[in-house]
Design an enzyme around this catalytic site. Sequence first.
Site, PDB file in Angstrom:
ATOM      1  N   TYR A 295       0.832  -1.219   0.000  1.00  0.00           N
ATOM      2  CA  TYR A 295       0.000   0.000   0.000  1.00  0.00           C
ATOM      3  C   TYR A 295       0.863   1.265   0.000  1.00  0.00           C
ATOM      4  O   TYR A 295       0.661   2.179  -0.803  1.00  0.00           O
ATOM      5  CB  TYR A 295      -0.924  -0.040   1.220  1.00  0.00           C
ATOM      6  CG  TYR A 295      -1.661   1.251   1.491  1.00  0.00           C
ATOM      7  CD1 TYR A 295      -2.771   1.620   0.736  1.00  0.00           C
ATOM      8  CD2 TYR A 295      -1.242   2.116   2.513  1.00  0.00           C
ATOM      9  CE1 TYR A 295      -3.450   2.804   0.987  1.00  0.00           C
ATOM     10  CE2 TYR A 295      -1.909   3.306   2.775  1.00  0.00           C
ATOM     11  CZ  TYR A 295      -3.007   3.642   2.014  1.00  0.00           C
ATOM     12  OH  TYR A 295      -3.671   4.823   2.264  1.00  0.00           O
TER      13      TYR A 295
HETATM   14  N1  LIG Z   1      -8.444   6.662   6.632  1.00  0.00           N
HETATM   15  C1  LIG Z   1      -7.135   6.676   6.773  1.00  0.00           C
HETATM   16  O1  LIG Z   1      -6.580   6.366   7.851  1.00  0.00           O
HETATM   17  C2  LIG Z   1      -6.274   7.129   5.631  1.00  0.00           C
HETATM   18  C3  LIG Z   1      -4.960   7.539   5.940  1.00  0.00           C
HETATM   19  C4  LIG Z   1      -4.135   7.966   4.910  1.00  0.00           C
HETATM   20  C5  LIG Z   1      -4.602   7.960   3.614  1.00  0.00           C
HETATM   21  N2  LIG Z   1      -5.876   7.547   3.327  1.00  0.00           N
HETATM   22  C6  LIG Z   1      -6.284   7.590   1.925  1.00  0.00           C
HETATM   23  O2  LIG Z   1      -7.411   8.450   1.836  1.00  0.00           O
HETATM   24  C7  LIG Z   1      -8.227   8.056   0.738  1.00  0.00           C
HETATM   25  C8  LIG Z   1      -9.667   7.924   1.198  1.00  0.00           C
HETATM   26  O3  LIG Z   1      -9.737   6.951   2.221  1.00  0.00           O
HETATM   27  P1  LIG Z   1     -10.945   6.899   3.268  1.00  0.00           P
HETATM   28  O4  LIG Z   1     -10.340   6.773   4.610  1.00  0.00           O
HETATM   29  O5  LIG Z   1     -11.903   7.990   3.006  1.00  0.00           O
HETATM   30  O6  LIG Z   1     -11.586   5.479   2.884  1.00  0.00           O
HETATM   31  P2  LIG Z   1     -13.119   4.980   2.866  1.00  0.00           P
HETATM   32  O7  LIG Z   1     -13.901   5.663   3.938  1.00  0.00           O
HETATM   33  O8  LIG Z   1     -13.038   3.501   2.863  1.00  0.00           O
HETATM   34  O9  LIG Z   1     -13.666   5.512   1.461  1.00  0.00           O
HETATM   35  C9  LIG Z   1     -13.083   5.042   0.282  1.00  0.00           C
HETATM   36  C10 LIG Z   1     -13.721   5.702  -0.907  1.00  0.00           C
HETATM   37  O10 LIG Z   1     -13.066   5.207  -2.089  1.00  0.00           O
HETATM   38  C11 LIG Z   1     -14.043   4.602  -2.927  1.00  0.00           C
HETATM   39  N3  LIG Z   1     -13.457   3.433  -3.615  1.00  0.00           N
HETATM   40  C12 LIG Z   1     -12.990   2.290  -3.063  1.00  0.00           C
HETATM   41  N4  LIG Z   1     -12.555   1.441  -4.025  1.00  0.00           N
HETATM   42  C13 LIG Z   1     -12.743   2.085  -5.209  1.00  0.00           C
HETATM   43  C14 LIG Z   1     -12.523   1.746  -6.567  1.00  0.00           C
HETATM   44  N5  LIG Z   1     -12.017   0.569  -6.939  1.00  0.00           N
HETATM   45  N6  LIG Z   1     -12.840   2.662  -7.510  1.00  0.00           N
HETATM   46  C15 LIG Z   1     -13.366   3.851  -7.161  1.00  0.00           C
HETATM   47  N7  LIG Z   1     -13.616   4.224  -5.911  1.00  0.00           N
HETATM   48  C16 LIG Z   1     -13.315   3.345  -4.947  1.00  0.00           C
HETATM   49  C17 LIG Z   1     -15.196   4.231  -2.043  1.00  0.00           C
HETATM   50  O11 LIG Z   1     -16.386   4.131  -2.818  1.00  0.00           O
HETATM   51  P3  LIG Z   1     -17.713   3.328  -2.259  1.00  0.00           P
HETATM   52  O12 LIG Z   1     -18.066   3.971  -0.946  1.00  0.00           O
HETATM   53  O13 LIG Z   1     -18.760   3.585  -3.304  1.00  0.00           O
HETATM   54  O14 LIG Z   1     -17.339   1.921  -2.129  1.00  0.00           O
HETATM   55  C18 LIG Z   1     -15.200   5.393  -1.051  1.00  0.00           C
HETATM   56  O15 LIG Z   1     -15.859   6.500  -1.593  1.00  0.00           O
HETATM   57  C19 LIG Z   1      -7.611   6.778   0.179  1.00  0.00           C
HETATM   58  O16 LIG Z   1      -6.816   7.074  -0.944  1.00  0.00           O
HETATM   59  C20 LIG Z   1      -6.740   6.284   1.318  1.00  0.00           C
HETATM   60  O17 LIG Z   1      -5.662   5.518   0.844  1.00  0.00           O
HETATM   61  C21 LIG Z   1      -6.710   7.142   4.318  1.00  0.00           C
END
Ligand SMILES: NC(=O)c1ccc[n+]([C@@H]2O[C@H](COP(=O)([O-])OP(=O)(O)OC[C@H]3O[C@@H](n4cnc5c(N)ncnc54)[C@H](OP(=O)(O)O)[C@@H]3O)[C@@H](O)[C@H]2O)c1
Length: 252
Positions: A157
């Site tokens: 990742y």
């Molecule tokens: N949360 C953390 O701790 C964290 C930390 C650092 C970075 N990030 C990064 O922040 C970003 C958002 O994460 P989050 O925490 O908001 O995650 P999340 O709550 O799980 O939301 C993920 C989002 O991405 C969409 N998604 C997942 N798989 C996809 C695919 N194959 N094609 C298109 N859309 C897809 C989902 O759509 P659906 O809802 O329709 O399934 C949802 O809108 C990501 O890039 C993640 O790597 C997160």
Amino acid sequence: MTQTIALITGASRGLGKNTALKLAQRGIDVIFTYHSQADEAAALVAEIQALGRKAIALQLDVAQSEQFAAFGAQVQSLLRTHWQREQFDFLINNAGIGINAPFAETSEAQFDQLMNLHVKGVFFLTQTLLPLIADQGRIINISTGLTRFALPGFAAYAAMKGAVEVLSKYLAKELGPRGITVNVLAPGAIETDFGGGAVRDNEHINQFIAQQTALGRVGVPDDIGGVIAALLSEESRWINGQRIEASGGMFL
Ligand SMILES: NC(=O)c1ccc[n+]([C@@H]2O[C@H](COP(=O)([O-])OP(=O)(O)OC[C@H]3O[C@@H](n4cnc5c(N)ncnc54)[C@H](OP(=O)(O)O)[C@@H]3O)[C@@H](O)[C@H]2O)c1
């Protein structure tokens, strides 16, 4: 005055959703994508409309680059119909998933899944949408604190996000002549559904991260959307080619 429009990938939940709301509160219209959560996407459209802004939700699997040409054509058509514009202003590459697997046990299938979504998807979706991004526009790519510090289980990742950080520098260089800035926002651990919601729901993980964070707690979506909105504001126009971490001071 021309209405400002942002396109956010993966805004049905979590950080993308928070960003969409923060932008709408600042008077920006939003086109956003979802993958599986059509109901959540429809609810967000209604929430943004209640703020007096336009919002359109489109289904897209960012891991399926063969869909991008049709997606681009769809966005172009919507811009003409709903805004009488040919281009939008801000692209936020946010969609993502987390897979926690020790390096020794990471399968090729897991690697490919992460690669297709986080690297190939970001690369070719941005390439496809480039003619639709206005000159003087902005691109924000979402990375992670895990590119600066290492935690077991995130080799694949974090390597993907590292690629996005390098790509962002090259985009900043190549798109500079069009006045488009490109920056990376790297969140620390945030309580969302990401990775099965472990940071939010696993008390042990939550407390461990809180102890390693200068501000003494785990992040919440409200800690991130406003930072992205600030990076997209006129006041941030000279920030370019940078990685900005929003982690409350994790592992300092
Ligand atoms: N949360 C953390 O701790 C964290 C930390 C650092 C970075 N990030 C990064 O922040 C970003 C958002 O994460 P989050 O925490 O908001 O995650 P999340 O709550 O799980 O939301 C993920 C989002 O991405 C969409 N998604 C997942 N798989 C996809 C695919 N194959 N094609 C298109 N859309 C897809 C989902 O759509 P659906 O809802 O329709 O399934 C949802 O809108 C990501 O890039 C993640 O790597 C997160």
